[in-house]
Each structure stands twice: as C-alpha cells, then as structure tokens.
Design an enzyme around this catalytic site. Structure first.
Site, PDB file in Angstrom:
ATOM      1  N   SER A  25      -2.328  -0.138   5.667  1.00 41.06           N
ATOM      2  CA  SER A  25      -2.058   0.969   4.736  1.00 41.06           C
ATOM      3  C   SER A  25      -2.926   2.174   4.596  1.00 41.06           C
ATOM      4  O   SER A  25      -2.718   3.224   4.157  1.00 41.06           O
ATOM      5  CB  SER A  25      -2.453   0.388   3.302  1.00 41.06           C
ATOM      6  OG  SER A  25      -3.574  -0.090   3.036  1.00 41.06           O
ATOM      7  N   GLU A  49       3.571 -10.726  -0.923  1.00 46.74           N
ATOM      8  CA  GLU A  49       3.631  -9.206  -1.406  1.00 46.74           C
ATOM      9  C   GLU A  49       5.079  -8.987  -2.043  1.00 46.74           C
ATOM     10  O   GLU A  49       5.872  -9.341  -1.172  1.00 46.74           O
ATOM     11  CB  GLU A  49       3.366  -8.244  -0.324  1.00 46.74           C
ATOM     12  CG  GLU A  49       3.749  -6.942  -0.784  1.00 46.74           C
ATOM     13  CD  GLU A  49       3.213  -5.753   0.319  1.00 46.74           C
ATOM     14  OE1 GLU A  49       2.580  -5.916   1.305  1.00 46.74           O
ATOM     15  OE2 GLU A  49       3.421  -4.338   0.034  1.00 46.74           O
ATOM     16  N   LYS A 102      -5.496 -10.506   9.507  1.00 48.08           N
ATOM     17  CA  LYS A 102      -4.244 -10.600   8.786  1.00 48.08           C
ATOM     18  C   LYS A 102      -3.012 -10.251   9.910  1.00 48.08           C
ATOM     19  O   LYS A 102      -2.819  -9.309  10.285  1.00 48.08           O
ATOM     20  CB  LYS A 102      -4.177  -9.843   7.550  1.00 48.08           C
ATOM     21  CG  LYS A 102      -2.827 -10.078   6.730  1.00 48.08           C
ATOM     22  CD  LYS A 102      -3.022  -9.570   5.397  1.00 48.08           C
ATOM     23  CE  LYS A 102      -2.864  -8.067   5.138  1.00 48.08           C
ATOM     24  NZ  LYS A 102      -1.679  -7.347   5.468  1.00 48.08           N
TER      25      LYS A 102
HETATM   26  O1  KIV Z   1      -2.429  -2.807   4.548  1.00 50.21           O
HETATM   27  C1  KIV Z   1      -2.491  -3.203   3.413  1.00 50.21           C
HETATM   28  O2  KIV Z   1      -3.090  -2.657   2.739  1.00 50.21           O
HETATM   29  C2  KIV Z   1      -1.754  -4.374   3.121  1.00 50.21           C
HETATM   30  C3  KIV Z   1      -2.007  -4.626   1.559  1.00 50.21           C
HETATM   31  C4  KIV Z   1      -0.736  -4.177   0.933  1.00 50.21           C
HETATM   32  C5  KIV Z   1      -2.018  -6.200   1.125  1.00 50.21           C
HETATM   33  O3  KIV Z   1      -1.157  -5.197   3.818  1.00 50.21           O
END
Ligand code: KIV
Length: 278
Positions: free
Chosen positions: A59, A195, A126
C-alpha cells in the site's frame, strides 16, 4: 543497527512479539492489533502504542508514492521501507509484503522472500493468494520463512476484480475461500489475512483455523485487526475505505489516535457493524 536495537530491547526488558506469542493470543482469545507503517518514525510510534505487528505493505505505492494501485511497487522499494521500519521497532513483529510479480515463479518467490528477510530484516513475509501457489508456501515453510497468506480482496489483482469490493458474498466463492484457507494453513501458512470479506464468512474461517486470522474489513469475529496507518490518521481523507476508521478525531494527536485504535481492537470495540460487511 538491528543488533543494537535487539540488545537495547533486552536491556530495556522489552518483550519482543513473535509468531509464538501471536499463536498464544489466538488460543487465549487476546485480540491482535496491527497497522501498516513505512518508516522509522511512525514505526516507533506504533511500537510504543503496543501494536503487535507492523506490516510494510505494498500500500506504500498508494499512500506514500501517490500511485493509483499497488502494482508498480518493487521488491527493492519494499526492502528499503522495511529497513526503516525495522530500525524504528523494538517490540513489534515486522511483516513485509511481497509486491506484484515478485513471486510469480518458485525461484523468484524464494529469492525475494529471502531478500526481504536478509536485507530488509522482516520477520515474516506476506503474499496475496491468487498469484501464490500452495507448493510455494510449502517451500518457504521448508526454508524457515514465516508466511502470511492474504485472501479475499487482493489489491494486486485489481485489474482482474475490476473494482475494490467485498469478496465471498456468493456461496461458491465463499466455499472456495474456506477451502483455500485450509489448504494454505496445511501448507504451512503461519497467519491468514482476510480483506473485505463478509463477517460471517471471516468468522467461519477463523473458527476453523489454528493459525491467527487477521481481518481488514472482515468484521469483529477474527483474531485481530489491521488497517492502513494513513487511513486511521485521516491522511488522504477522500480515499479512506468504508471499513477504516478515522481515529484522529477522537485521538487528538498521532500518538493518541494510534493508542485509541490499539485499545479499541484489544477490547473488541473495533470494528463495529458500521465498519464491517454483512
Ligand atoms: O499493503 C497493505 O497495506 C495491505 C493491507 C491492506 C493489509 O496488504
């Protein structure tokens, strides 16, 4: 620097958050509070406020770089921001996002996950389900790389979805998400992140999983919550999502806003129905 911080942590008696600790939270029903951050300054504020883990999310492409999507973000950029967040953190666990196309082959997946840990200092990576394959999760796990699998609305696939909207309202998609969550956990995923998922579906996945399930727009019946820091601080107000809450209004300051978020998550007061999907 990291060594220095770790030593300082030991001297100051700061108890480091680990995966083991988060698993205990799940067993004991202690809610997990998480936020994104992209630099040392904010990471320190989050750390002091009791955030359990900090996500260096892709993000950053939208909230820091001002782009329309997360797609242009590179692995080098995530490493750079992860290094900064790690320098600002003593207690919280640091998770780093694998950006778009950085895990499209098994070799890239392993190399880039290793870079996030070795160069960035991340403690867990992640990946967004869809581009991710089950054998990749097993391989990362075999190599000792902790994995968080992101399901539901996966922003790297925005051009496939066509819009940022709730995933799993239809029975067939909901069933598939439940099966995927199980398969990811069996392959070794240590955390699941949901999400923009209807709260009933998120609750079912959480009940059936033995690893912590973290929600963002997934309702209150999960093991923990994560939000994008800039949303709770009301930066870019026109772009805040429905499931994010502006904590600046009640917190009064950056520190106050982050503390208010952590308290509400820990006490199970966030998210209410107004910030969740039926
Ligand atoms: O990139 C990010 O901030 C995320 C969140 C929305 C969980 O993946």
């Amino acid at each position: 620097m990291r060594d220095g911080v770790e030593n300082m942590s030991a001297q100051n008696d700061v108890k480091k958050v680990t995966l083991l600790g988060l698993q205990k939270h799940k067993k004991l029903g202690v809610k997990i509070a998480s936020l994104t951050a992209y630099d040392a300054g904010f990471a320190t504020v989050l750390d002091n406020a009791g955030v359990d883990f900090i996500l260096v999310g892709d993000s950053l492409g939208m909230v820091v770089q001002g782009r329309e999507t997360t797609i242009p973000v590179t692995i080098d950029e995530v490493i750079y921001h992860t290094q900064m967040v790690v320098r600002g953190t003593q207690r919280a666990m640091v998770m780093a996002d694998m950006p778009f196309m950085s895990y499209s082959s098994a070799e890239d997946c392993l190399n880039n996950a290793a870079r996030l840990m070795k160069e960035g200092g991340a403690e867990i990576v992640k990946l967004e389900w869809g581009a991710l394959e089950i054998p990749m999760v097993s391989r990362l796990t075999d190599c000792g790389i902790p994995v968080c699998a992101h399901l539901g609305l996966t922003p790297q696939a925005i051009h496939k979805f066509g819009a940022y909207r709730v995933q799993g309202r239809e029975d067939e998609i909901a069933r598939k998400m439940i099966d995927d969550a199980r398969a990811l956990e069996e392959a070794g995923a240590d955390i699941l992140l949901l999400e923009c998922v209807p709260m009933k579906l998120a609750a079912e996945i959480t009940q059936n999983s033995s690893v912590p399930v973290i929600g963002i727009g997934a309702g209150p019946n999960v093991d923990g919550q994560i939000l994008v820091l800039y949303d709770i601080l009301d930066i870019w107000p026109g772009k805040r999502t429905r499931f994010s809450k502006n904590y600046m209004a009640e917190g009064g300051s950056i520190q106050g806003a982050i503390e208010a978020y952590v308290v509400e998550v820990k006490e199970g007061r966030f998210p209410t129905a107004a910030y969740s999907f039926e």
